[in-house]
Design an enzyme around this catalytic site. Structure first.
Site, short mmCIF file in Angstrom:
data_model
loop_
_atom_site.label_atom_id
_atom_site.label_comp_id
_atom_site.label_asym_id
_atom_site.label_seq_id
_atom_site.Cartn_x
_atom_site.Cartn_y
_atom_site.Cartn_z
N CYS A 1 2.88 -4.86 6.68
CA CYS A 1 2.66 -4.63 5.26
C CYS A 1 3.94 -4.12 4.59
CB CYS A 1 1.54 -3.60 5.06
SG CYS A 1 -0.09 -4.16 5.63
N HIS B 1 0.82 -1.20 0.00
CA HIS B 1 0.00 0.00 0.00
C HIS B 1 0.86 1.25 0.00
CE1 HIS B 1 0.92 0.62 4.24
NE2 HIS B 1 0.32 -0.50 4.60
#
Length: 311
Positions: free
Chosen positions: A133, A125
């Site tokens: 992430c 992202h």
């Protein structure tokens, strides 16, 4: 490294500049795509099929933040970014992510689920914040998002993501010979080498509690990732298997003669050196404003400054 945040569209589209770069490399915007991620180097690569029918490197993107340490993710809350082989379909793309846009890696995959690993919503992202992430800049993830979406729109059902602790050269592997993850990393290297030698996406199966690459089985794909691998159908991959075997011998020899690197003392994850320079110069707020349209706070900036992978 400067970016024009205002230029980021709400729904990322393939720019004429990116299309031109693809054309120079004899790639079609709709040709299949493959992504490779490297923690230690804090880089993400986008590969596309070119006119030869093989994958070629399109572009390498610096990663702004990843969390945890080298090694696979095994449980919720460990802040580990995943390592392994994942497959992303159109339904796993999120154009309305909290972090600009994102795609879900699909962790835990079949093997990880069978091993009892837990966790969810592990993404690639935007922004510069990670708790498991892989965080790019908004500009970077917007471009990546547009590229993979175009390939999926063009007929690719899902694209493969290969997430590694580092570039899996013999030298890098040998330096980490004392790491308890080495047996797992040696398996990952088989897939890494298969792609390196063929420039074709490796077929990934799971059996025997591990990944198995480019195998065809007598009764089809194994149902149980933890059960012993079934009999294999003789195929035409003999040359490839021989090359991978030679790589394993080289690794064994290197491990026998290489001094193990000292254990890294660090707080949390890594950041590409280019972003660390900006962090030092402009502070966490300045970096966030430079790479994120929402100015989303940089996660654990003190740890990012102490990243041991900054060579």
């Amino acid at each position: 490294m400067a970016m024009d945040v205002a230029s980021l569209a709400e729904a990322p589209q393939l720019s004429s500049k990116v299309k031109g770069e693809m054309a120079k490399k004899k790639m079609s915007p709709t040709s299949p795509v493959l992504v490779r991620i490297f923690k230690q180097e804090s880089e993400l690569e986008v590969w596309k099929v070119n006119a030869s029918g093989q994958y070629a490197l399109f572009k390498t993107y610096p990663m702004c933040r990843w969390s945890g340490k080298l090694g696979p993710k095994t449980k919720s809350g460990d802040r580990q970014a995943p390592e392994g082989f994942y497959h992303v379909s159109a339904g796993m793309l999120n154009p309305n992510s909290q972090y600009y846009v994102s795609f879900n890696l699909g962790y835990p995959n079949r093997l990880e689920s069978a091993l009892g690993y837990t966790g969810e919503a592990l993404m690639v992202h935007g922004a510069c914040s990670s708790s498991g992430c892989y965080a790019m800049t908004d500009q970077g993830v917007g471009e990546i998002y547009a590229i993979v979406q175009k390939a999926l729109d063009g007929g690719q059902q899902r694209f493969q993501v290969q997430a590694y602790p580092f570039r899996m050269t013999t030298e890098n592997m040998a330096k980490h010979k004392g790491d308890p993850n080495m047996p797992f990393w040696r398996t990952l290297k088989e897939g890494y080498d298969a792609f390196a030698f063929t420039k074709r996406q490796p077929k990934v199966s799971v059996c025997g509690s591990r990944y198995v690459f480019n195998k065809e089985f007598v009764d089809g794909e194994p149902d149980d990732p933890l059960a012993q691998c079934p009999a294999v159908v003789g195929g035409s991959e003999g040359d490839l298997m021989a090359k991978i075997g030679e790589e394993q011998k080289k690794l064994d020899a290197a491990i026998a003669t290489t001094t193990t690197v000292s254990s890294f003392a660090y707080a949390d994850g890594g950041m590409h050196p280019s972003f660390r320079t900006l962090l030092k110069q402009q502070g966490a707020k300045g970096l966030a404003a430079r790479i994120s349209r929402t100015k989303y706070p940089v996660s654990r900036p003190e740890a990012a400054l102490a990243d041991p992978y900054d060579h």
